[in-house]
Design an enzyme around this catalytic site. Structure first.
Site, PDB file in Angstrom:
ATOM      1  N   ASP A   1      63.266   6.038  24.619  1.00 14.13           N
ATOM      2  CA  ASP A   1      63.675   5.307  25.821  1.00 14.13           C
ATOM      3  C   ASP A   1      62.442   4.995  26.658  1.00 14.13           C
ATOM      4  OD1 ASP A   1      64.563   5.017  28.688  1.00 14.13           O
ATOM      5  OD2 ASP A   1      66.532   5.226  27.730  1.00 14.13           O
TER       6      ASP A   1
ATOM      7  N   HIS B   1      16.790  48.170  60.026  1.00 15.36           N
ATOM      8  CA  HIS B   1      17.144  48.568  61.392  1.00 15.36           C
ATOM      9  C   HIS B   1      17.205  50.080  61.547  1.00 15.36           C
ATOM     10  CE1 HIS B   1      21.447  48.967  60.031  1.00 15.36           C
ATOM     11  NE2 HIS B   1      21.440  49.886  60.979  1.00 15.36           N
TER      12      HIS B   1
ATOM     13  N   ARG C   1      77.136  10.805  32.901  1.00 13.31           N
ATOM     14  CA  ARG C   1      76.991  11.160  31.487  1.00 13.31           C
ATOM     15  C   ARG C   1      75.554  11.569  31.150  1.00 13.31           C
ATOM     16  NH1 ARG C   1      79.201  10.970  26.501  1.00 13.31           N
ATOM     17  NH2 ARG C   1      77.939  10.181  24.755  1.00 13.31           N
TER      18      ARG C   1
ATOM     19  N   SER D   1      24.611  53.401  57.825  1.00 12.30           N
ATOM     20  CA  SER D   1      23.651  52.302  57.704  1.00 12.30           C
ATOM     21  C   SER D   1      22.544  52.651  56.716  1.00 12.30           C
ATOM     22  CB  SER D   1      23.043  51.977  59.060  1.00 12.30           C
ATOM     23  OG  SER D   1      23.991  51.371  59.900  1.00 12.30           O
ATOM     24  N   GLY D   2      22.125  51.641  55.963  1.00 15.93           N
ATOM     25  CA  GLY D   2      21.053  51.836  54.995  1.00 15.93           C
ATOM     26  C   GLY D   2      21.526  52.384  53.671  1.00 15.93           C
TER      27      GLY D   2
ATOM     28  N   ASP E   1      17.512  42.632  56.784  1.00  9.33           N
ATOM     29  CA  ASP E   1      17.745  44.047  57.086  1.00  9.33           C
ATOM     30  C   ASP E   1      17.616  44.893  55.817  1.00  9.33           C
ATOM     31  OD1 ASP E   1      18.306  46.278  58.574  1.00  9.33           O
ATOM     32  OD2 ASP E   1      20.476  45.977  58.605  1.00  9.33           O
TER      33      ASP E   1
ATOM     34  N   ASP F   1      50.886  54.977  23.556  1.00  5.92           N
ATOM     35  CA  ASP F   1      49.907  54.432  22.619  1.00  5.92           C
ATOM     36  C   ASP F   1      48.874  55.517  22.321  1.00  5.92           C
ATOM     37  OD1 ASP F   1      48.375  52.731  21.069  1.00  5.92           O
ATOM     38  OD2 ASP F   1      48.604  51.033  22.428  1.00  5.92           O
TER      39      ASP F   1
ATOM     40  N   ARG G   1      45.127  39.498  25.654  1.00 10.04           N
ATOM     41  CA  ARG G   1      46.280  40.070  26.344  1.00 10.04           C
ATOM     42  C   ARG G   1      46.006  41.488  26.830  1.00 10.04           C
ATOM     43  NH1 ARG G   1      51.448  39.176  27.508  1.00 10.04           N
ATOM     44  NH2 ARG G   1      52.977  40.858  27.405  1.00 10.04           N
TER      45      ARG G   1
END
Length: 812
Positions: free
Chosen positions: A165, A624, A179, A762-763, A667, A431, A444
């Protein structure tokens, strides 16, 4: 039209590529999508013995018993199974060494031309009427049926075009008054997006201002964390516009150095979006399918209506996110957050998560800390509760609550006692070892990067020489033939083991008794060591060496061969908890499980900053932290400690003899110790990253320190937390850090807060785990408060300074 539907027949031709492609394929596998470790149980089926996967594809193409939509190939067994099913019609199961090949033509949900080759699953007409089954006789007696058109795939009630079609695929409807009707199916050549374009796979590669898009696998001109190899489920191909992070529509980084990224102009499709998962009144996974009516946040605040812009202005509207159910003020998750949330009517609180009931026994936003467990497993690993989330080949595990990229039934709801939290390796179904689904659409599942506890070799005799440059440590290149261990997947293994992991003697590779095989013999693989019956890996199996067995009921099995690993950078002798708790609020580390962590102290031995041992005589920290004095004699470095009191016998104390600060406005700083540290099981270095490496978005990383806990307990002990890396593009949004984060910095933390480094940390190190190794990716730098919502921590990106680090250490 009745006559048209009655008498026009179709000589249907089954092609070997995408619909509309009539070119001859030299590779029959081009017509298939491959998924390793996948299996379908379906009748009818046909089974053949073939020598190659290409032969199996030919069997599928020539199948006459049914329409072959996919086939299974098991190389070790030379077994080929053709099937009428695929992942769209039947449940996919796990099976070791099985590979599923699905014909692309049956996976497409679009049409080429008039759609005579359309084999999708649309089952509604363009006016929304449900289609009648093709073999059905009610409410309409059809003229076109599976019997009249046996090659047209008139299965179920799917839209088809058996009579060519010109209006395209159609169906008989279940409406007695109508239909038949055409179906509204997208054209494969049409560049449009469904919903917000999360699944857009088109080839538009220009931004809305006309800039050419930067390739996703390039870091020029813009550095970014959307790495195609690390995010295979996001389909970051070439430089095509994509939406990997929950934006309103696809976007890309641009090739214009002054324009980091921009949205792309892609129209919305006129066809209805595919329904992938049902709408729920409980939260499954991250809750993107939740459609319940809860409209209150976890703290009791009323949700703001999504259509409203007051008091919170936002872009999460039904226009931008048309498929996310943004009705009223109900809690939803339109943008891939951890769980449903909403903007609040409190001007002081922009948004919060909601207390939505879970569809199963899944962790909510306040996820509990992972219970401490060994990084090895007993028996088959059903009791394993450790923190591994990486497969044996280095792939990241998919969340158990997620159905992307792999749909499955191993959920917390179905296996409530299996501790299926986050994406941690587990063994819910008995398993042989812990495993997980992977984030790679083509694979998977795989077993995890874990060994049995009774199979871990004693490495006490093989300690690193203190004078060795730790960052130069490399794996053993090959396993000597007399040493029974493997490197990587054991492709070069030539050891003497000749029994399987169950203790069964191996069949000689040249023998055809008790099992016939022709794929792996000394003649077919003369360079793979198949001279006797020893375990080998001739097919590069990611799970390691294997053999055919002398047990008639078991054709082949894997062998238990230990890894030839030695102590080197980034591999602590004491495995860390890797907890998803928080420094502020508590998760005390296992003693000496982060052996590169140092405490930077004043001459009076008061702790004030952290740092990371990267070489026997060098420490990396934040610039810093050194503002109080430029004199090296003002500082001391303590190593091998777990408590802030530092009274452990394993403590090593070093003076600082040189300070080298990083480039201006950065820094980062190096500290040279007065003498090398003694490298042992309590003191060892972290690995440096590759130069300019950008950590992929959502990578799980860890921060450690003795910093401020804000009265939450655990003071005085080394604490740890794990949280995801946040791409700078997201971190720089106005609602987060509003453009403050520079290219040489990186963000990490949970957007909702509650997890962060703090003062005193820090650091210190931000390390990320990959390939059985912790790599130093960040130096704790700054943040807006501690553990505040929408204010993640900022870290100096170490990969940007690798040349500077190596040059500074060499010259000093």
């Amino acid at each position: 039209m009745e006559v048209h539907r009655a008498f026009h027949c179709l000589a249907f031709i089954l092609i070997t590529g995408f619909p509309g492609s009539h070119s001859q394929r030299t590779d029959v596998l081009e017509a298939y999508v491959k998924t390793d470790g996948a299996w379908i149980i379906k009748l009818p089926k046909s089974q053949y013995t073939v020598k190659t996967v290409e032969e199996c594809a030919v069997k599928c193409d020539k199948e006459v018993s049914f329409t072959c939509r996919s086939f299974l190939y098991i190389e070790k067994d030379q077994d080929c199974v053709t099937l009428p099913a695929n992942s769209k019609t039947d449940q996919i199961l796990r099976r070791m060494s099985a590979t599923l090949y699905e014909k692309k033509v049956y996976l497409l949900e679009c049409v080429n031309g008039i759609g005579k080759d359309y084999r999708g699953t649309k089952s509604r007409s363009k006016s929304g009427k449900m289609c009648q089954r093709w073999e059905g006789t009610f409410p309409h007696l059809p003229n076109i049926t599976p019997k009249t058109h046996p090659k047209a795939d008139l299965e179920s009630n799917f839209c088809r075009n058996p009579d060519e079609d010109k209006g395209g695929p159609w169906c008989y409807t279940t409406d007695p008054e109508k239909r038949w009707e055409h179906c509204n199916i997208q054209d494969c050549t049409e560049e449009c997006m469904q919903c917000s374009g999360e699944n857009y796979r088109g080839k538009i590669s220009t931004s809305m201002s006309g800039f050419t898009c930067q390739r996703w696998d390039s870091q020029q001109p813009h550095n970014h964390g959307y790495i195609p190899s690390a995010l295979p489920d996001k389909y970051l191909e070439e430089n095509y516009c994509r939406n990997p992070d929950g934006e309103p529509k696809p976007w890309c980084f641009t090739n214009n150095p002054t324009k980091r990224w921009e949205f792309c102009t892609i129209p919305r499709c006129t066809t209805e979006p595919p329904t992938i998962v049902p709408e729920l009144t409980c939260a499954s996974g991250e809750g993107s399918s939740y459609r319940g009516t809860i409209s209150v946040t976890v703290s009791g605040k009323t949700c703001q209506a999504w259509a409203s812009q007051s008091p919170q202005k936002h872009s999460r509207t039904s226009e931008n996110y048309p498929c996310k159910g943004l009705d009223g003020n109900y809690c939803r998750n339109p943008d891939n957050e951890r769980s449903p949330w909403c903007y609040t009517t409190d001007p002081e609180t922009r948004w919060e998560y909601c207390s939505v009931p879970s569809c199963g026994d899944t962790p909510g936003p306040e996820e509990p800390v992972i219970p401490e467990g060994e990084e090895c497993y007993e028996g088959d690993g059903s009791s394993y509760r450790g923190a591994m989330s990486e497969t044996i080949s280095g792939k990241k595990c998919q969340f158990w609550t997620s159905m992307e990229p792999h749909r499955h039934s191993k959920t917390p709801l179905n296996f409530p006692k299996a501790d299926l939290r986050r994406n941690l390796c587990r063994n819910p179904d008995g398993d042989r070892a812990p495993w997980c689904y992977t984030t790679d659409p083509s694979v998977r599942w795989e077993y995890c990067n874990l060994e049995r506890c009774d199979n871990i070799p004693n490495t006490q005799e093989s300690q690193t020489n203190p004078s060795q440059t730790a960052t130069q440590a490399t794996p053993v290149e090959s396993a000597p033939s007399k040493i029974d261990c493997k490197v990587g997947n054991g492709a070069d293994y030539r050891g003497a083991t000749s029994t399987t992991l169950m203790g069964i003697t191996c069949q000689a590779w040249s023998s055809m008794t008790p099992h016939q095989h022709a794929s792996f013999t000394p003649e077919t693989h003369p360079d793979k060591g198949l001279e006797s019956n020893q375990c080998r890996n001739p097919d590069n199996d990611v799970n390691g060496p294997w053999c055919y067995t002398t047990d008639r009921s078991k054709k082949w099995d894997y062998c238990q061969i230990p890894d030839c690993e030695s102590l080197k950078c980034g591999q602590p002798a004491t495995k860390p908890k890797r907890c998803f708790g928080r420094i502020v609020g508590g998760c005390i580390s296992k003693p000496h499980s982060w052996p590169w962590q140092i405490s930077l102290r004043t001459r009076s031995r008061i702790h004030f900053c952290g740092g990371t041992l990267i070489d026997a005589q060098w420490v990396l920290t934040a610039a810093h932290c050194l503002e109080r004095s430029d004199s090296p004699s003002a500082y001391k470095v303590l190593l091998g400690i777990h408590t802030e009191k530092a009274n452990e016998p394993s403590k090593q104390e070093r003076d600082v003899v040189k300070i080298i600060k990083g480039p201006a406005s950065t820094d980062i700083a190096l500290l040279k110790l007065d003498r090398p540290a003694l490298i042992n099981d309590k003191v060892s270095p972290a690995c440096l990253p590759e130069k300019d490496y950008i950590v992929p978005s959502n990578t799980e990383c860890y921060v450690t320190g003795w910093g401020e806990t804000q009265g939450s307990g655990g003071e005085g002990y080394l604490k740890e937390t794990g949280f995801p890396v946040i791409e700078n593009k997201v971190c720089n949004r106005p609602s987060f850090l509003n453009g403050r984060v520079k290219d040489h910095e990186m963000c990490a933390g949970n957007i909702e807060g509650g997890t962060d480094s703090c003062q005193g940390d820090s650091g210190g190190p931000l390390v990320c785990y990959a390939q059985n190794t912790f790599v130093l990716q960040g130096v704790t730098s700054w943040g807006l408060g501690c553990a505040n919502a929408m204010k993640p921590g900022v870290y100096t990106r170490v990969s940007k300074f690798v040349d500077w680090i190596e040059r500074s250490m060499k010259q000093n």
